[in-house]
Design a protein around this motif. Structure first.
Motif, PDB file in Angstrom:
ATOM      1  N   GLU A   1       0.865  -1.174   0.000  1.00 30.11           N
ATOM      2  CA  GLU A   1       0.000   0.000   0.000  1.00 30.11           C
ATOM      3  C   GLU A   1       0.904   1.227   0.000  1.00 30.11           C
ATOM      4  O   GLU A   1       1.803   1.341   0.835  1.00 30.11           O
ATOM      5  CB  GLU A   1      -0.893  -0.018   1.241  1.00 30.11           C
ATOM      6  CG  GLU A   1      -2.059   0.915   1.122  1.00 30.11           C
ATOM      7  CD  GLU A   1      -3.109   0.623   2.177  1.00 30.11           C
ATOM      8  OE1 GLU A   1      -3.587   1.598   2.769  1.00 30.11           O
ATOM      9  OE2 GLU A   1      -3.440  -0.558   2.382  1.00 30.11           O
ATOM     10  N   LEU A   2       0.667   2.113  -0.961  1.00 29.26           N
ATOM     11  CA  LEU A   2       1.529   3.281  -1.160  1.00 29.26           C
ATOM     12  C   LEU A   2       0.694   4.546  -1.208  1.00 29.26           C
ATOM     13  O   LEU A   2      -0.504   4.504  -1.481  1.00 29.26           O
ATOM     14  CB  LEU A   2       2.273   3.157  -2.494  1.00 29.26           C
ATOM     15  CG  LEU A   2       3.113   1.926  -2.723  1.00 29.26           C
ATOM     16  CD1 LEU A   2       3.430   1.793  -4.194  1.00 29.26           C
ATOM     17  CD2 LEU A   2       4.384   2.037  -1.932  1.00 29.26           C
ATOM     18  N   ALA A   3       1.378   5.660  -1.041  1.00 34.83           N
ATOM     19  CA  ALA A   3       0.725   6.950  -1.214  1.00 34.83           C
ATOM     20  C   ALA A   3       0.419   7.147  -2.695  1.00 34.83           C
ATOM     21  O   ALA A   3       1.196   6.720  -3.559  1.00 34.83           O
ATOM     22  CB  ALA A   3       1.622   8.065  -0.713  1.00 34.83           C
ATOM     23  N   GLU A   4      -0.699   7.739  -2.983  1.00 38.02           N
ATOM     24  CA  GLU A   4      -1.056   8.038  -4.374  1.00 38.02           C
ATOM     25  C   GLU A   4       0.039   8.919  -4.972  1.00 38.02           C
ATOM     26  O   GLU A   4       0.524   9.843  -4.334  1.00 38.02           O
ATOM     27  CB  GLU A   4      -2.400   8.767  -4.404  1.00 38.02           C
ATOM     28  CG  GLU A   4      -3.066   8.739  -5.739  1.00 38.02           C
ATOM     29  CD  GLU A   4      -4.501   9.266  -5.635  1.00 38.02           C
ATOM     30  OE1 GLU A   4      -4.667  10.485  -5.412  1.00 38.02           O
ATOM     31  OE2 GLU A   4      -5.418   8.450  -5.752  1.00 38.02           O
ATOM     32  N   GLY A   5       0.458   8.612  -6.194  1.00 37.47           N
ATOM     33  CA  GLY A   5       1.522   9.365  -6.847  1.00 37.47           C
ATOM     34  C   GLY A   5       2.895   8.727  -6.686  1.00 37.47           C
ATOM     35  O   GLY A   5       3.895   9.287  -7.125  1.00 37.47           O
ATOM     36  N   SER A   6       2.955   7.543  -6.068  1.00 43.19           N
ATOM     37  CA  SER A   6       4.233   6.843  -5.897  1.00 43.19           C
ATOM     38  C   SER A   6       4.710   6.272  -7.228  1.00 43.19           C
ATOM     39  O   SER A   6       3.929   6.019  -8.129  1.00 43.19           O
ATOM     40  CB  SER A   6       4.082   5.707  -4.884  1.00 43.19           C
ATOM     41  OG  SER A   6       3.782   6.220  -3.615  1.00 43.19           O
ATOM     42  N   THR A   7       6.017   6.025  -7.305  1.00 39.05           N
ATOM     43  CA  THR A   7       6.613   5.522  -8.538  1.00 39.05           C
ATOM     44  C   THR A   7       6.822   4.012  -8.461  1.00 39.05           C
ATOM     45  O   THR A   7       6.705   3.403  -7.393  1.00 39.05           O
ATOM     46  CB  THR A   7       7.969   6.196  -8.801  1.00 39.05           C
ATOM     47  OG1 THR A   7       8.867   5.818  -7.759  1.00 39.05           O
ATOM     48  CG2 THR A   7       7.838   7.700  -8.881  1.00 39.05           C
ATOM     49  N   VAL A   8       7.177   3.439  -9.606  1.00 32.34           N
ATOM     50  CA  VAL A   8       7.453   2.012  -9.693  1.00 32.34           C
ATOM     51  C   VAL A   8       8.584   1.637  -8.740  1.00 32.34           C
ATOM     52  O   VAL A   8       8.488   0.660  -7.989  1.00 32.34           O
ATOM     53  CB  VAL A   8       7.810   1.617 -11.153  1.00 32.34           C
ATOM     54  CG1 VAL A   8       8.356   0.210 -11.220  1.00 32.34           C
ATOM     55  CG2 VAL A   8       6.597   1.773 -12.054  1.00 32.34           C
ATOM     56  N   MET A   9       9.652   2.399  -8.730  1.00 33.84           N
ATOM     57  CA  MET A   9      10.801   2.082  -7.879  1.00 33.84           C
ATOM     58  C   MET A   9      10.446   2.189  -6.404  1.00 33.84           C
ATOM     59  O   MET A   9      10.923   1.394  -5.592  1.00 33.84           O
ATOM     60  CB  MET A   9      11.986   2.982  -8.225  1.00 33.84           C
ATOM     61  CG  MET A   9      13.306   2.417  -7.806  1.00 33.84           C
ATOM     62  SD  MET A   9      13.646   0.877  -8.694  1.00 33.84           S
ATOM     63  CE  MET A   9      14.807   0.129  -7.595  1.00 33.84           C
ATOM     64  N   GLN A  10       9.606   3.135  -6.027  1.00 32.36           N
ATOM     65  CA  GLN A  10       9.165   3.244  -4.640  1.00 32.36           C
ATOM     66  C   GLN A  10       8.355   2.021  -4.239  1.00 32.36           C
ATOM     67  O   GLN A  10       8.482   1.528  -3.115  1.00 32.36           O
ATOM     68  CB  GLN A  10       8.348   4.518  -4.444  1.00 32.36           C
ATOM     69  CG  GLN A  10       9.175   5.775  -4.491  1.00 32.36           C
ATOM     70  CD  GLN A  10       8.330   7.038  -4.502  1.00 32.36           C
ATOM     71  OE1 GLN A  10       7.209   7.047  -5.010  1.00 32.36           O
ATOM     72  NE2 GLN A  10       8.867   8.116  -3.951  1.00 32.36           N
ATOM     73  N   ALA A  11       7.553   1.502  -5.147  1.00 37.09           N
ATOM     74  CA  ALA A  11       6.775   0.294  -4.867  1.00 37.09           C
ATOM     75  C   ALA A  11       7.689  -0.913  -4.695  1.00 37.09           C
ATOM     76  O   ALA A  11       7.492  -1.724  -3.793  1.00 37.09           O
ATOM     77  CB  ALA A  11       5.772   0.044  -5.994  1.00 37.09           C
ATOM     78  N   VAL A  12       8.704  -1.023  -5.548  1.00 40.06           N
ATOM     79  CA  VAL A  12       9.663  -2.130  -5.447  1.00 40.06           C
ATOM     80  C   VAL A  12      10.400  -2.058  -4.112  1.00 40.06           C
ATOM     81  O   VAL A  12      10.570  -3.068  -3.427  1.00 40.06           O
ATOM     82  CB  VAL A  12      10.641  -2.108  -6.637  1.00 40.06           C
ATOM     83  CG1 VAL A  12      11.788  -3.077  -6.424  1.00 40.06           C
ATOM     84  CG2 VAL A  12       9.905  -2.422  -7.935  1.00 40.06           C
ATOM     85  N   ASP A  13      10.830  -0.864  -3.730  1.00 40.93           N
ATOM     86  CA  ASP A  13      11.525  -0.690  -2.451  1.00 40.93           C
ATOM     87  C   ASP A  13      10.607  -1.037  -1.280  1.00 40.93           C
ATOM     88  O   ASP A  13      11.035  -1.686  -0.323  1.00 40.93           O
ATOM     89  CB  ASP A  13      12.040   0.741  -2.298  1.00 40.93           C
ATOM     90  CG  ASP A  13      13.184   1.059  -3.254  1.00 40.93           C
ATOM     91  OD1 ASP A  13      13.830   0.108  -3.761  1.00 40.93           O
ATOM     92  OD2 ASP A  13      13.417   2.260  -3.509  1.00 40.93           O
ATOM     93  N   ALA A  14       9.351  -0.631  -1.343  1.00 41.60           N
ATOM     94  CA  ALA A  14       8.393  -0.906  -0.272  1.00 41.60           C
ATOM     95  C   ALA A  14       8.113  -2.399  -0.136  1.00 41.60           C
ATOM     96  O   ALA A  14       7.846  -2.883   0.962  1.00 41.60           O
ATOM     97  CB  ALA A  14       7.088  -0.147  -0.523  1.00 41.60           C
ATOM     98  N   ALA A  15       8.184  -3.136  -1.245  1.00 38.01           N
ATOM     99  CA  ALA A  15       7.931  -4.578  -1.206  1.00 38.01           C
ATOM    100  C   ALA A  15       9.084  -5.330  -0.554  1.00 38.01           C
ATOM    101  O   ALA A  15       8.896  -6.447  -0.073  1.00 38.01           O
ATOM    102  CB  ALA A  15       7.687  -5.104  -2.614  1.00 38.01           C
TER     103      ALA A  15
END
Length: 92
Positions: free
Chosen positions: A24-38
């Motif tokens: 779950e990410l903040a709206e407007g997050s990038t692909v790389m931010q999602a990968v890092d969060a995972a």
């Protein structure tokens, strides 16, 4: 006011198994931010994720692309064999 969030899946298919994490990410997050969060860097051989090997639903994307609700972000492995060499071997 509460920050709006989105939910995406991040997938890495290794040689022996596939790993899928929903984040779950903040709206407007990038692909790389999602990968890092995972947190999949621990699963990827070498521990480093190549930003040029990312995609969404089978289409290659840049790491700074903004993700949308429900996107499936895929981390691609390097090719084991060049496609041209594979064709040559099959032709023999």
């Amino acid at each position: 006011m509460a920050e709006r969030t989105i939910r995406v899946e991040v997938v890495y298919a290794g040689a022996g198994r596939a790993v899928l994490h929903q984040v779950e990410l903040a709206e407007g997050s990038t692909v790389m931010q999602a990968v890092d969060a995972a947190g999949l860097a621990a699963v990827v051989p070498g521990g480093a994720i190549d930003p040029s090997r990312l995609g969404i639903f089978g289409r290659k994307v840049s790491p700074d692309r903004v993700v949308q609700q429900g996107d499936r972000i895929e981390i691609y492995r390097p090719l084991m064999l060049d496609p041209m060499e594979a064709r040559r071997r099959r032709a023999r």
